[in-house]
Design a protein around this motif. Structure first.
Motif, mmCIF file in Angstrom:
data_model
loop_
_atom_site.group_PDB
_atom_site.id
_atom_site.type_symbol
_atom_site.label_atom_id
_atom_site.label_comp_id
_atom_site.label_asym_id
_atom_site.label_seq_id
_atom_site.Cartn_x
_atom_site.Cartn_y
_atom_site.Cartn_z
ATOM 1 N N ALA A 132 0.903 -1.253 -0.043
ATOM 2 C CA ALA A 132 0.066 0.128 -0.239
ATOM 3 C C ALA A 132 0.759 1.112 0.060
ATOM 4 O O ALA A 132 1.841 1.392 0.578
ATOM 5 C CB ALA A 132 -0.934 0.124 1.131
ATOM 6 N N PRO A 133 0.313 2.287 -0.954
ATOM 7 C CA PRO A 133 1.331 3.403 -0.964
ATOM 8 C C PRO A 133 0.867 4.156 0.447
ATOM 9 O O PRO A 133 -0.326 4.004 0.981
ATOM 10 C CB PRO A 133 0.745 4.272 -2.127
ATOM 11 N N LEU A 145 1.521 0.294 -6.608
ATOM 12 C CA LEU A 145 0.160 1.113 -6.471
ATOM 13 C C LEU A 145 0.667 2.543 -6.193
ATOM 14 O O LEU A 145 1.699 2.822 -5.298
ATOM 15 C CB LEU A 145 -0.551 0.582 -5.192
ATOM 16 N N GLU A 146 -0.073 3.280 -6.571
ATOM 17 C CA GLU A 146 0.118 4.953 -6.461
ATOM 18 C C GLU A 146 -1.301 5.603 -6.278
ATOM 19 O O GLU A 146 -2.472 4.883 -6.355
ATOM 20 C CB GLU A 146 0.558 5.734 -7.657
ATOM 21 N N VAL A 147 -1.097 6.661 -5.407
ATOM 22 C CA VAL A 147 -2.419 7.536 -5.187
ATOM 23 C C VAL A 147 -2.883 8.563 -6.021
ATOM 24 O O VAL A 147 -1.976 9.172 -6.404
ATOM 25 C CB VAL A 147 -2.401 8.068 -3.607
ATOM 26 N N GLU A 201 -5.518 5.394 6.987
ATOM 27 C CA GLU A 201 -4.631 4.154 6.731
ATOM 28 C C GLU A 201 -5.134 2.819 6.587
ATOM 29 O O GLU A 201 -4.737 1.991 5.633
ATOM 30 C CB GLU A 201 -3.650 4.225 7.916
ATOM 31 N N GLN A 202 -6.098 2.269 7.402
ATOM 32 C CA GLN A 202 -6.541 1.017 7.289
ATOM 33 C C GLN A 202 -7.282 0.767 5.886
ATOM 34 O O GLN A 202 -7.324 -0.435 5.307
ATOM 35 C CB GLN A 202 -7.501 0.631 8.438
ATOM 36 N N THR A 203 -8.091 1.831 5.468
ATOM 37 C CA THR A 203 -8.586 1.595 4.199
ATOM 38 C C THR A 203 -7.779 1.512 3.052
ATOM 39 O O THR A 203 -7.911 0.542 2.248
ATOM 40 C CB THR A 203 -9.575 2.990 4.012
ATOM 41 N N VAL A 204 -6.551 2.258 3.130
ATOM 42 C CA VAL A 204 -5.561 2.016 2.227
ATOM 43 C C VAL A 204 -4.806 0.691 2.030
ATOM 44 O O VAL A 204 -4.878 0.167 1.270
ATOM 45 C CB VAL A 204 -4.342 3.034 2.500
ATOM 46 N N GLU A 205 -4.806 0.186 3.355
ATOM 47 C CA GLU A 205 -4.347 -1.178 3.519
ATOM 48 C C GLU A 205 -5.158 -2.263 3.066
ATOM 49 O O GLU A 205 -4.933 -3.142 2.164
ATOM 50 C CB GLU A 205 -3.899 -1.449 4.744
ATOM 51 N N PRO A 253 -15.302 13.816 -7.368
ATOM 52 C CA PRO A 253 -13.876 13.420 -7.142
ATOM 53 C C PRO A 253 -13.583 12.027 -6.356
ATOM 54 O O PRO A 253 -14.233 12.341 -5.075
ATOM 55 C CB PRO A 253 -13.002 14.555 -7.106
ATOM 56 N N VAL A 254 -12.522 11.315 -6.481
ATOM 57 C CA VAL A 254 -12.353 10.573 -5.360
ATOM 58 C C VAL A 254 -10.738 10.337 -5.448
ATOM 59 O O VAL A 254 -10.274 10.648 -6.282
ATOM 60 C CB VAL A 254 -12.966 8.956 -5.786
ATOM 61 N N LEU A 255 -10.278 9.812 -4.216
ATOM 62 C CA LEU A 255 -8.878 9.289 -4.046
ATOM 63 C C LEU A 255 -8.798 8.051 -4.318
ATOM 64 O O LEU A 255 -9.829 7.190 -3.504
ATOM 65 C CB LEU A 255 -8.466 9.909 -2.721
ATOM 66 N N TYR A 256 -8.232 7.365 -5.304
ATOM 67 C CA TYR A 256 -8.158 5.889 -5.340
ATOM 68 C C TYR A 256 -6.732 5.639 -5.560
ATOM 69 O O TYR A 256 -5.643 6.351 -5.749
ATOM 70 C CB TYR A 256 -9.048 5.830 -6.516
ATOM 71 N N LEU A 257 -6.638 4.466 -5.840
ATOM 72 C CA LEU A 257 -5.188 3.441 -5.853
ATOM 73 C C LEU A 257 -5.381 3.228 -7.280
ATOM 74 O O LEU A 257 -6.317 2.548 -8.081
ATOM 75 C CB LEU A 257 -5.366 2.239 -5.253
ATOM 76 N N LYS A 258 -4.114 3.483 -8.285
ATOM 77 C CA LYS A 258 -3.674 2.952 -9.470
ATOM 78 C C LYS A 258 -2.535 2.325 -9.554
ATOM 79 O O LYS A 258 -1.711 2.245 -8.655
ATOM 80 C CB LYS A 258 -3.909 4.151 -10.446
ATOM 81 N N ALA A 259 -2.432 1.284 -10.341
ATOM 82 C CA ALA A 259 -1.169 0.654 -10.606
ATOM 83 C C ALA A 259 -0.257 1.355 -11.769
ATOM 84 O O ALA A 259 -0.102 1.144 -12.821
ATOM 85 C CB ALA A 259 -1.663 -0.785 -11.286
ATOM 86 N N GLY A 260 0.498 1.860 -11.214
ATOM 87 C CA GLY A 260 1.752 2.468 -11.861
ATOM 88 C C GLY A 260 0.988 3.836 -12.551
ATOM 89 O O GLY A 260 -0.080 4.216 -12.399
ATOM 90 N N PRO A 261 1.813 4.619 -13.107
ATOM 91 C CA PRO A 261 1.727 6.051 -13.509
ATOM 92 C C PRO A 261 0.358 5.984 -14.722
ATOM 93 O O PRO A 261 -0.273 6.848 -14.405
ATOM 94 C CB PRO A 261 2.888 6.368 -14.541
ATOM 95 N N ASP A 262 0.393 4.999 -15.511
ATOM 96 C CA ASP A 262 -0.822 5.111 -16.408
ATOM 97 C C ASP A 262 -2.046 3.934 -16.036
ATOM 98 O O ASP A 262 -2.627 3.759 -16.921
ATOM 99 C CB ASP A 262 -0.232 4.775 -17.792
ATOM 100 N N ASN A 263 -1.953 3.309 -14.803
ATOM 101 C CA ASN A 263 -2.830 2.540 -14.485
ATOM 102 C C ASN A 263 -2.628 1.272 -15.416
ATOM 103 O O ASN A 263 -3.663 0.497 -15.497
ATOM 104 C CB ASN A 263 -3.997 2.909 -14.345
#
Length: 91
Positions: free
Chosen positions: A3-4, A37-39, A80-84, A22-32
């Motif tokens: 987790a980032p 994982l990146e935020v 933090e727990q949500t991100v994990e 808008p949402v804060l989300y996790l993407k896999a790498g710069p172009d997903n």
């Protein structure tokens, strides 16, 4: 995948977003397209629900739309727990 770390800047970017829901989300790498994982921030309509960490309106409800650093830091610790959990589900 590990987790980032979500930062104050990420929360501020979400609060400043002018997109619709808008949402804060996790993407896999710069172009997903793979990688660590990146935020990121994007409109919820274009983000898989499974990748979403938090909606802007949820952050505003919790800490307001112009929080100070202490409010943001406290919120980050709660997030933090949500991100994990989201990172583990994407693994």
């Amino acid at each position: 995948m590990s987790a980032p770390t979500v930062t104050r800047a990420d929360i501020q970017q979400l609060l400043a977003s002018t997109g619709e829901d808008p949402v804060l989300y996790l993407k896999a790498g710069p172009d997903n397209e793979g990688g660590p994982l990146e935020v990121d921030v994007w409109v919820s309509a274009y983000v898989s629900h499974a990748r979403v960490l938090v909606h802007r309106h949820e952050v505003v409800d919790a800490i307001g739309d112009a929080p100070d650093d202490d409010d943001v830091d406290e919120y980050l610790s709660e997030l933090e727990q949500t991100v994990e959990d989201v990172a583990a589900a994407l693994a």
